[in-house]
Design a protein around this motif. Structure first.
Motif, PDB file in Angstrom:
ATOM      1  N   GLY A   3       0.595  -1.126  -0.089  1.00  0.00           N
ATOM      2  CA  GLY A   3      -0.039  -0.042  -0.204  1.00  0.00           C
ATOM      3  C   GLY A   3       0.616   1.280  -0.159  1.00  0.00           C
ATOM      4  N   GLU A   4       2.059   1.210   0.215  1.00  0.00           N
ATOM      5  CA  GLU A   4       3.000   2.136   0.504  1.00  0.00           C
ATOM      6  C   GLU A   4       3.349   2.853  -0.988  1.00  0.00           C
ATOM      7  N   ARG A   5       3.843   3.938  -1.274  1.00  0.00           N
ATOM      8  CA  ARG A   5       4.277   4.593  -2.841  1.00  0.00           C
ATOM      9  C   ARG A   5       5.822   4.446  -2.623  1.00  0.00           C
ATOM     10  N   LEU A  32       5.883   7.989  -9.125  1.00  0.00           N
ATOM     11  CA  LEU A  32       5.485   7.003  -7.853  1.00  0.00           C
ATOM     12  C   LEU A  32       4.534   5.668  -8.227  1.00  0.00           C
ATOM     13  N   GLU A  34       2.663   2.202  -6.376  1.00  0.00           N
ATOM     14  CA  GLU A  34       2.069   1.637  -5.438  1.00  0.00           C
ATOM     15  C   GLU A  34       2.425   0.130  -5.238  1.00  0.00           C
ATOM     16  N   LEU A  46       4.454  -4.158  -8.123  1.00  0.00           N
ATOM     17  CA  LEU A  46       4.062  -2.876  -8.068  1.00  0.00           C
ATOM     18  C   LEU A  46       2.926  -2.677  -8.919  1.00  0.00           C
ATOM     19  N   SER A  47       2.174  -1.760  -8.831  1.00  0.00           N
ATOM     20  CA  SER A  47       1.148  -1.135  -9.518  1.00  0.00           C
ATOM     21  C   SER A  47       1.522  -0.376 -10.832  1.00  0.00           C
ATOM     22  N   LYS A  66      11.726   4.166  -0.608  1.00  0.00           N
ATOM     23  CA  LYS A  66      10.543   4.552   0.044  1.00  0.00           C
ATOM     24  C   LYS A  66      10.213   6.194  -0.339  1.00  0.00           C
ATOM     25  N   TYR A  67       9.064   6.662  -0.748  1.00  0.00           N
ATOM     26  CA  TYR A  67       8.679   7.903  -1.082  1.00  0.00           C
ATOM     27  C   TYR A  67       8.025   8.859   0.068  1.00  0.00           C
TER      28      TYR A  67
END
Length: 100
Positions: A3-5, A32, A34, A46-47, A66-67
């Motif tokens: 769920g993180e970007r 970015l 997700e 990744l999406s 990590k963004y």
């Protein structure tokens, strides 16, 4: 981490022009994106958007960064024309004038 970007590392290879610049000036990360799923110990899916459909969706954790909110250094992938192999065609620009 699901769920993180994250930002995706696109390391420059010698002699290959990616995302408009060559060598030291080429961007290190694009994004970015997700994180959809954790695959094993060190891989994440990744999406990716349709424009990157030719790229495999699973990446090693070392390819991700990590963004942090508010980063102005993010290079949008959709602002560049990508070939299937993620390379660019280098175009020469004529020099019209010069000063000494």
């Amino acid at each position: 981490m699901v769920g993180e970007r994250v930002l995706l590392k696109v390391s420059p290879m010698k002699g290959v022009m990616r995302f408009g610049k060559k060598g030291k000036l080429s961007p290190r990360y694009i994004g970015l994106f997700e994180i959809v799923e954790r695959i094993g110990e060190v891989a994440y899916e990744l999406s990716l958007p349709l424009g990157l459909s030719g790229v495999h969706r699973v990446f090693h954790i070392l390819m991700l960064k990590k963004y942090h909110q508010g980063c102005a250094h993010v290079i949008q992938w959709d602002s560049v024309l990508l070939y299937q192999n993620l390379n660019f065609e280098e175009e020469l620009v004529p020099i019209l004038d010069r000063q000494i």
